[in-house]
Design an enzyme around this catalytic site. Sequence first.
Site, PDB file in Angstrom:
ATOM      1  N   HIS A 327     -16.598  54.496  53.055  1.00 60.30           N
ATOM      2  CA  HIS A 327     -16.881  55.455  54.128  1.00 60.30           C
ATOM      3  C   HIS A 327     -18.367  55.815  54.246  1.00 60.30           C
ATOM      4  O   HIS A 327     -18.811  56.337  55.267  1.00 60.30           O
ATOM      5  CB  HIS A 327     -16.068  56.736  53.871  1.00 60.30           C
ATOM      6  CG  HIS A 327     -15.755  57.519  55.093  1.00 60.30           C
ATOM      7  ND1 HIS A 327     -16.561  57.540  56.202  1.00 60.30           N
ATOM      8  CD2 HIS A 327     -14.697  58.330  55.397  1.00 60.30           C
ATOM      9  CE1 HIS A 327     -16.018  58.321  57.129  1.00 60.30           C
ATOM     10  NE2 HIS A 327     -14.895  58.806  56.672  1.00 60.30           N
ATOM     11  N   LYS A 412       0.153  67.011  82.014  1.00 62.81           N
ATOM     12  CA  LYS A 412       0.313  68.476  81.947  1.00 62.81           C
ATOM     13  C   LYS A 412      -1.046  69.173  81.932  1.00 62.81           C
ATOM     14  O   LYS A 412      -1.135  70.361  81.630  1.00 62.81           O
ATOM     15  CB  LYS A 412       1.097  68.886  80.686  1.00 62.81           C
ATOM     16  CG  LYS A 412       2.395  68.130  80.458  1.00 62.81           C
ATOM     17  CD  LYS A 412       3.400  68.382  81.542  1.00 62.81           C
ATOM     18  CE  LYS A 412       4.640  67.511  81.324  1.00 62.81           C
ATOM     19  NZ  LYS A 412       5.441  67.378  82.530  1.00 62.81           N
ATOM     20  N   HIS A 415      -5.404  68.470  76.772  1.00 60.55           N
ATOM     21  CA  HIS A 415      -6.159  67.447  76.050  1.00 60.55           C
ATOM     22  C   HIS A 415      -5.300  66.887  74.911  1.00 60.55           C
ATOM     23  O   HIS A 415      -4.851  67.642  74.047  1.00 60.55           O
ATOM     24  CB  HIS A 415      -7.439  68.073  75.492  1.00 60.55           C
ATOM     25  CG  HIS A 415      -8.434  67.040  75.080  1.00 60.55           C
ATOM     26  ND1 HIS A 415      -8.209  66.173  74.043  1.00 60.55           N
ATOM     27  CD2 HIS A 415      -9.669  66.708  75.578  1.00 60.55           C
ATOM     28  CE1 HIS A 415      -9.246  65.362  73.898  1.00 60.55           C
ATOM     29  NE2 HIS A 415     -10.142  65.675  74.834  1.00 60.55           N
ATOM     30  N   TYR A 439      -9.418  70.500  58.801  1.00 58.39           N
ATOM     31  CA  TYR A 439     -10.580  70.328  59.678  1.00 58.39           C
ATOM     32  C   TYR A 439     -10.391  69.099  60.536  1.00 58.39           C
ATOM     33  O   TYR A 439      -9.646  68.181  60.200  1.00 58.39           O
ATOM     34  CB  TYR A 439     -11.866  70.231  58.858  1.00 58.39           C
ATOM     35  CG  TYR A 439     -12.071  68.920  58.150  1.00 58.39           C
ATOM     36  CD1 TYR A 439     -12.817  67.915  58.755  1.00 58.39           C
ATOM     37  CD2 TYR A 439     -11.528  68.678  56.895  1.00 58.39           C
ATOM     38  CE1 TYR A 439     -13.007  66.695  58.115  1.00 58.39           C
ATOM     39  CE2 TYR A 439     -11.714  67.478  56.251  1.00 58.39           C
ATOM     40  CZ  TYR A 439     -12.467  66.484  56.869  1.00 58.39           C
ATOM     41  OH  TYR A 439     -12.649  65.285  56.239  1.00 58.39           O
ATOM     42  N   THR A 441     -12.755  66.236  62.828  1.00 58.29           N
ATOM     43  CA  THR A 441     -14.122  65.746  62.937  1.00 58.29           C
ATOM     44  C   THR A 441     -14.539  65.635  64.394  1.00 58.29           C
ATOM     45  O   THR A 441     -13.815  65.072  65.206  1.00 58.29           O
ATOM     46  CB  THR A 441     -14.210  64.358  62.266  1.00 58.29           C
ATOM     47  OG1 THR A 441     -13.778  64.499  60.924  1.00 58.29           O
ATOM     48  CG2 THR A 441     -15.611  63.840  62.273  1.00 58.29           C
TER      49      THR A 441
END
Length: 572
Positions: A327, A412, A415, A439, A441
């Site tokens: 990562h 609808k 988002h 959380y 990102t």
Amino acid sequence: MANHLSESLPERTFQYQSSLPPLPVPSLEISLSKYLDAVRPFASEKEFEATVDTVRKFQEGVGRELHQKLLQRAKTKKNWLEEWWLDTAYLESRIPSQLNVNFGGPAPYLEHYWPPAEGTSLQRASVVTWHTLQYWNLIRTERLAPQKAGKTALDMDQFRMLFCTCKVPGVNKDTLHNYFKTELEGPCPSHLVVICRGRIFTFDALFDGQILTPPELFRQLSYVRERCEGEPEGDGVSALTSEERTHWAKAREHLINIDPHNKTILETIQSSLFVISLDETKPYSTPENYTNMTLESLTGNPTIRWGDKSYNSIVYSDGTFGSNCDHAPYDAMVLVTMCWYLDQQIKATEGKWKGSNAVRPILPPEELVFTVDNKVRCDIRNAKQQYLESTQDLHILCYAFTAFGKAAIKQKKLHPDTFVQLAMQLAYFRLHKRPGSCYETAMTRKFYHGRTETMRPCTTEAVNWCRTMMDPVCNVKTRRKAMLLAFQKHNKLMAEAKEGRGFDRHLLGLYLIAREEGRPIPELFMDPLYARRIVASVSAWKSCRQTDAASLFNNFFNSLHEMLHLATTSQL
């Protein structure tokens, strides 16, 4: 005429890099106010009052001073966070990377032309490798279109890290080695590494300057598999990459001390385009249930992937694919973008090679054999043992939700991303009867070398909505109103985070300035609420009683249905 000509030229991959704006430093006052908002749902009245007091003292005292120093740093660096983030999030961490930091999962090809099938793995691997090499060539020749958000160009620097990149362990801190170059910049490594049954092979992906065709790649992969099936297993040195970072660094130093040729092998692996892992397992998966493949990609045999490589392409023996990536060099959207490209190419060609079957006189792959001694063998055994114990504690579920998708949510006027995040909040709330600190990102790639900012989905508005959903007295109208308020707050915070106006990275910057100057850690960062961050997700450690992935999943799917129902009633 000249003007018209310049407009019709295709955009180059990295052409906007130098014109991207610098990463901004948010206002101290606003960041601290957002921090208080974010911790509010997890605090009792008394705890919250104490935190408000701590924040006020910080803002009026040491915080103001640290903020000024951060503004100074931002004047000299186009991205004040970049170096710090790489160090604190990835390179200084000592925990084993492969299970704790790497990301991976299924490659998306089993949904159309490539369902699991015996005897297809090498033929398919040669096709997918060819398409991956075409993608490398697109980046190398800067013909990959730069990504945009609307008309705003996004930073493409992470795409340089997809190939020819590797993390190298250090006793105290790792380093990132990137050997990639565009055509204009000069020569770029073009060899691949193939790992099979604990043995490592390499071959050049170019012959006479041209990418090997699928029939040629098939011949190279077949050579490796035949060698490995007919001979004893290798030492499995790559298992060392799954170790705790300092242990691996010391084991690597020992490897180099035994024989300088070992260093040459390590350099060959580090600089290679990517690693192809020939995996003998058959993690049967379907488009509805990817669990086995996800589990195998994240926790599979450590002797056949190089955990520090930016891309391990995993070839399962049932003709399906996975990936495992370090990562540190890039974020998951880079891999997703390439996987999407590969999937589109495979769809367009029905997974077949339609070119020539001729094979040029290419040299067979060369085996890279480490010189090992008893200490190295012992290190490998320990690494495998540590890895096995950790993988047995990991619980992963990966199902596709097929009842409806983003089109129904967008219909609808909601988002899709916010929809899913709030469903996770409700699922967690149902399971534990309290808010879940997690959380999401946000991408900050509209800024120079921008990567991510954290957005906290557990807002006061989200918690209020969860409470209305749990309260039998609340009617649909109340629940719908609360849900829409939660949506609005989430969308607002997400939009601000993408503009570099979140609070997490800002507070991290202030903390790191204090640390670099050898100051005592400011009280704000010692506050119990600052540390209260539990990540709830669908991968969970079995030994942690608070996270039960299966129950969370069931609640999550139920939440999605209920939310669509609420959204539907709001349109009646």
